[in-house]
Design a protein around this motif. Structure first.
Motif, PDB file in Angstrom:
ATOM      1  N   ASP A  52      26.830  28.238  14.058  1.00 31.34           N
ATOM      2  CA  ASP A  52      27.145  27.315  15.571  1.00 31.34           C
ATOM      3  C   ASP A  52      25.679  27.911  16.094  1.00 31.34           C
ATOM      4  OD1 ASP A  52      28.612  26.409  14.056  1.00 31.34           O
ATOM      5  OD2 ASP A  52      30.248  27.545  14.710  1.00 31.34           O
ATOM      6  N   ALA A  53      25.299  29.134  16.172  1.00 33.35           N
ATOM      7  CA  ALA A  53      23.927  28.656  17.202  1.00 33.35           C
ATOM      8  C   ALA A  53      22.543  28.236  17.278  1.00 33.35           C
ATOM      9  CB  ALA A  53      23.496  30.614  16.879  1.00 33.35           C
ATOM     10  N   ALA A  54      22.815  26.762  17.242  1.00 31.64           N
ATOM     11  CA  ALA A  54      21.974  25.910  17.214  1.00 31.64           C
ATOM     12  C   ALA A  54      20.767  26.185  18.503  1.00 31.64           C
ATOM     13  CB  ALA A  54      22.800  24.179  17.108  1.00 31.64           C
ATOM     14  N   TYR A  55      19.540  25.354  17.933  1.00 33.47           N
ATOM     15  CA  TYR A  55      18.549  25.660  18.678  1.00 33.47           C
ATOM     16  C   TYR A  55      17.155  25.137  18.926  1.00 33.47           C
ATOM     17  CZ  TYR A  55      16.450  27.947  14.689  1.00 33.47           C
ATOM     18  OH  TYR A  55      16.256  28.858  13.545  1.00 33.47           O
ATOM     19  N   GLN A  56      16.907  24.434  19.352  1.00 31.97           N
ATOM     20  CA  GLN A  56      15.686  23.723  19.357  1.00 31.97           C
ATOM     21  C   GLN A  56      14.431  24.918  19.587  1.00 31.97           C
ATOM     22  OE1 GLN A  56      17.230  20.317  21.650  1.00 31.97           O
ATOM     23  NE2 GLN A  56      16.305  19.005  20.246  1.00 31.97           N
ATOM     24  N   TYR A  77      21.026  26.223  22.152  1.00 35.43           N
ATOM     25  CA  TYR A  77      22.620  25.324  22.308  1.00 35.43           C
ATOM     26  C   TYR A  77      23.403  25.994  22.986  1.00 35.43           C
ATOM     27  CZ  TYR A  77      20.805  20.848  20.751  1.00 35.43           C
ATOM     28  OH  TYR A  77      19.644  19.964  20.640  1.00 35.43           O
ATOM     29  N   PHE A  78      23.483  27.466  23.131  1.00 36.37           N
ATOM     30  CA  PHE A  78      24.795  28.449  23.155  1.00 36.37           C
ATOM     31  C   PHE A  78      24.468  29.474  24.325  1.00 36.37           C
ATOM     32  CE2 PHE A  78      22.390  29.958  20.111  1.00 36.37           C
ATOM     33  CZ  PHE A  78      21.484  31.365  20.326  1.00 36.37           C
ATOM     34  N   LYS A  79      25.162  30.040  24.976  1.00 32.25           N
ATOM     35  CA  LYS A  79      24.618  31.355  26.137  1.00 32.25           C
ATOM     36  C   LYS A  79      24.986  32.702  25.848  1.00 32.25           C
ATOM     37  CE  LYS A  79      24.963  26.752  30.064  1.00 32.25           C
ATOM     38  NZ  LYS A  79      25.066  26.744  30.722  1.00 32.25           N
ATOM     39  N   PRO A  80      23.859  32.976  25.333  1.00 39.81           N
ATOM     40  CA  PRO A  80      24.385  34.626  25.120  1.00 39.81           C
ATOM     41  C   PRO A  80      24.999  35.489  26.268  1.00 39.81           C
ATOM     42  CG  PRO A  80      22.543  34.207  24.226  1.00 39.81           C
ATOM     43  CD  PRO A  80      22.313  32.825  25.381  1.00 39.81           C
ATOM     44  N   GLU A 134      27.583  34.860  28.413  1.00 42.18           N
ATOM     45  CA  GLU A 134      28.733  33.724  28.496  1.00 42.18           C
ATOM     46  C   GLU A 134      29.812  34.387  27.486  1.00 42.18           C
ATOM     47  OE1 GLU A 134      29.346  29.863  29.613  1.00 42.18           O
ATOM     48  OE2 GLU A 134      27.743  30.184  31.599  1.00 42.18           O
ATOM     49  N   GLN A 135      31.036  34.234  27.530  1.00 40.34           N
ATOM     50  CA  GLN A 135      31.845  35.074  26.407  1.00 40.34           C
ATOM     51  C   GLN A 135      32.198  33.517  25.120  1.00 40.34           C
ATOM     52  OE1 GLN A 135      36.320  34.787  27.176  1.00 40.34           O
ATOM     53  NE2 GLN A 135      36.846  36.853  26.046  1.00 40.34           N
ATOM     54  N   PHE A 136      31.800  34.572  23.912  1.00 42.06           N
ATOM     55  CA  PHE A 136      31.581  33.562  22.741  1.00 42.06           C
ATOM     56  C   PHE A 136      30.316  32.669  22.771  1.00 42.06           C
ATOM     57  CE2 PHE A 136      35.200  35.554  21.730  1.00 42.06           C
ATOM     58  CZ  PHE A 136      36.809  34.838  22.345  1.00 42.06           C
ATOM     59  N   ILE A 137      29.651  33.218  23.726  1.00 40.33           N
ATOM     60  CA  ILE A 137      28.346  32.269  24.220  1.00 40.33           C
ATOM     61  C   ILE A 137      28.520  31.119  24.453  1.00 40.33           C
ATOM     62  CG2 ILE A 137      26.589  34.140  23.285  1.00 40.33           C
ATOM     63  CD1 ILE A 137      26.541  32.744  20.560  1.00 40.33           C
ATOM     64  N   GLY A 138      29.174  30.671  25.185  1.00 46.11           N
ATOM     65  CA  GLY A 138      29.954  29.020  25.169  1.00 46.11           C
ATOM     66  C   GLY A 138      30.604  28.179  23.860  1.00 46.11           C
ATOM     67  N   LEU A 139      30.601  28.830  23.027  1.00 42.82           N
ATOM     68  CA  LEU A 139      31.182  28.393  21.632  1.00 42.82           C
ATOM     69  C   LEU A 139      32.438  28.008  22.204  1.00 42.82           C
ATOM     70  CD1 LEU A 139      28.814  29.793  19.631  1.00 42.82           C
ATOM     71  CD2 LEU A 139      28.739  27.235  20.421  1.00 42.82           C
ATOM     72  N   GLY A 140      33.638  28.426  22.605  1.00 42.54           N
ATOM     73  CA  GLY A 140      35.053  28.430  22.636  1.00 42.54           C
ATOM     74  C   GLY A 140      35.709  29.383  21.818  1.00 42.54           C
ATOM     75  N   ILE A 180      15.765  27.978  27.647  1.00 42.75           N
ATOM     76  CA  ILE A 180      16.550  26.999  27.722  1.00 42.75           C
ATOM     77  C   ILE A 180      17.560  27.500  27.492  1.00 42.75           C
ATOM     78  CG2 ILE A 180      17.065  25.028  28.316  1.00 42.75           C
ATOM     79  CD1 ILE A 180      14.328  25.959  29.480  1.00 42.75           C
ATOM     80  N   LEU A 181      19.178  27.351  28.550  1.00 45.16           N
ATOM     81  CA  LEU A 181      19.695  28.591  27.927  1.00 45.16           C
ATOM     82  C   LEU A 181      20.944  27.267  28.483  1.00 45.16           C
ATOM     83  CD1 LEU A 181      20.400  31.939  30.217  1.00 45.16           C
ATOM     84  CD2 LEU A 181      19.465  31.285  27.542  1.00 45.16           C
ATOM     85  N   GLY A 182      21.262  26.619  26.924  1.00 45.00           N
ATOM     86  CA  GLY A 182      22.188  25.721  27.224  1.00 45.00           C
ATOM     87  C   GLY A 182      21.560  23.848  26.751  1.00 45.00           C
TER      88      GLY A 182
END
Length: 283
Positions: free
Chosen positions: A216-220, A235-238, A240-246, A187-189
């Motif tokens: 900051d690359a959190a996951y479950q 919890y991140f999206k590989p 997207e830029q900065f994988i959605g983290l800012g 799941i992405l996000g």
């Protein structure tokens, strides 16, 4: 093919239903539902996103991608959704576009990445999968919760929660995953991790985990449905830029831009794969 066509017809019915509301302005004219991308062989890995980007159907000039540039089936000008739904040859062509998506030169590589490259493909290589190289890796298929391309990002729409929590989405996700028969679902996000637990009873995601090198690359890690299909929630999206983290830095002082490099994404995938396998071997 009969099951795939049945799933597609239900999506067309829903597209027709909401096309009769003000939401019709968000649809890309002459577009068709996108149920999945990739060859649907049992045992594949399935990644789950939000909805197809408008860029899957439109070029930089906001014109439809047609003929040899088309990524998906485009309805002819004179063909409405009702006529399309009852034309078996068009439905079969639509499904063929799904199956051959990554085999053609038209795949949306700015999001998925290139073979051996970065973006989501790099992360999936680390996870032991690939959208493009089924010989060296486990084949990967991508699907979206809301299988319709929209003019603007669904996250910016006031109807977002209503659409993503609709009965159609719930039933479509459950039935499509049953059809695709994955060996692993990713799941992405973060918000979709919570959503997938609500969609299917007996789905479980464990406590949030972090990588020491990339905190900051959190996951479950967990299981999907009573079939206990291995489930990974990012919890991140590989893609997207900065994988959605800012653009900030993590607690180690590492910039999120570094997280998005091909080497980093592949390493993150490798580490999460090892942790996922460890969890599932212990249960």
């Amino acid at each position: 093919m009969s099951i795939a066509k049945s799933l597609l017809k239900r999506a067309i019915d829903y597209q027709k239903e909401i096309s009769e509301s003000p939401f019709d302005n968000e649809f890309i004219k002459r577009s068709t539902p996108v149920l999945w991308r990739g060859e649907n062989v049992p045992g594949n890995i399935v990644t789950v996103g939000t909805n197809p980007s408008a860029k899957e159907f439109l070029n930089q000039h906001n014109e439809l991608l047609e003929n040899e540039k088309a990524r998906f089936f485009i309805r002819e000008n004179h063909v409405n959704l009702e006529e399309y739904r009852y034309d078996d040859s068009k439905l079969e062509k639509t499904i063929d576009y799904y199956r051959t998506y990554f085999e053609r030169d038209t795949a949306y590589r700015s999001w998925f990445g290139r073979k051996g490259g970065g973006k989501l493909e790099a992360f999936m290589n680390g996870m032991g999968g690939s959208f493009y190289d089924a010989n060296a890796y486990t084949p990967v298929i991508h699907m979206d919760l809301f299988p319709f391309p929209t003019q603007k990002q669904i996250g910016r729409m006031k109807e977002k929660e209503e659409l993503l929590n609709s009965d159609f989405v719930k039933n479509s996700v459950v039935d499509l995953l049953a059809f695709l028969e994955p060996s692993l679902i990713i799941i992405l996000g973060k918000e979709h991790c919570e959503r997938i637990e609500r969609i299917e009873k007996e789905t479980y995601l464990g406590e949030v985990q972090f990588l020491s090198e990339f905190p900051d690359a959190a996951y479950q890690i967990g299981y999907y449905s009573s079939k206990k299909i291995p489930l990974l929630g990012l919890y991140f999206k590989p893609s997207e830029q900065f994988i959605g983290l800012g653009s900030k830095r993590d607690e180690n002082g590492l910039s999120h831009g570094t997280y998005g490099s091909s080497a980093s994404l592949k390493y993150i995938g490798e580490q999460i794969r090892q942790n996922t396998e460890k969890v599932h071997n212990e249960t």
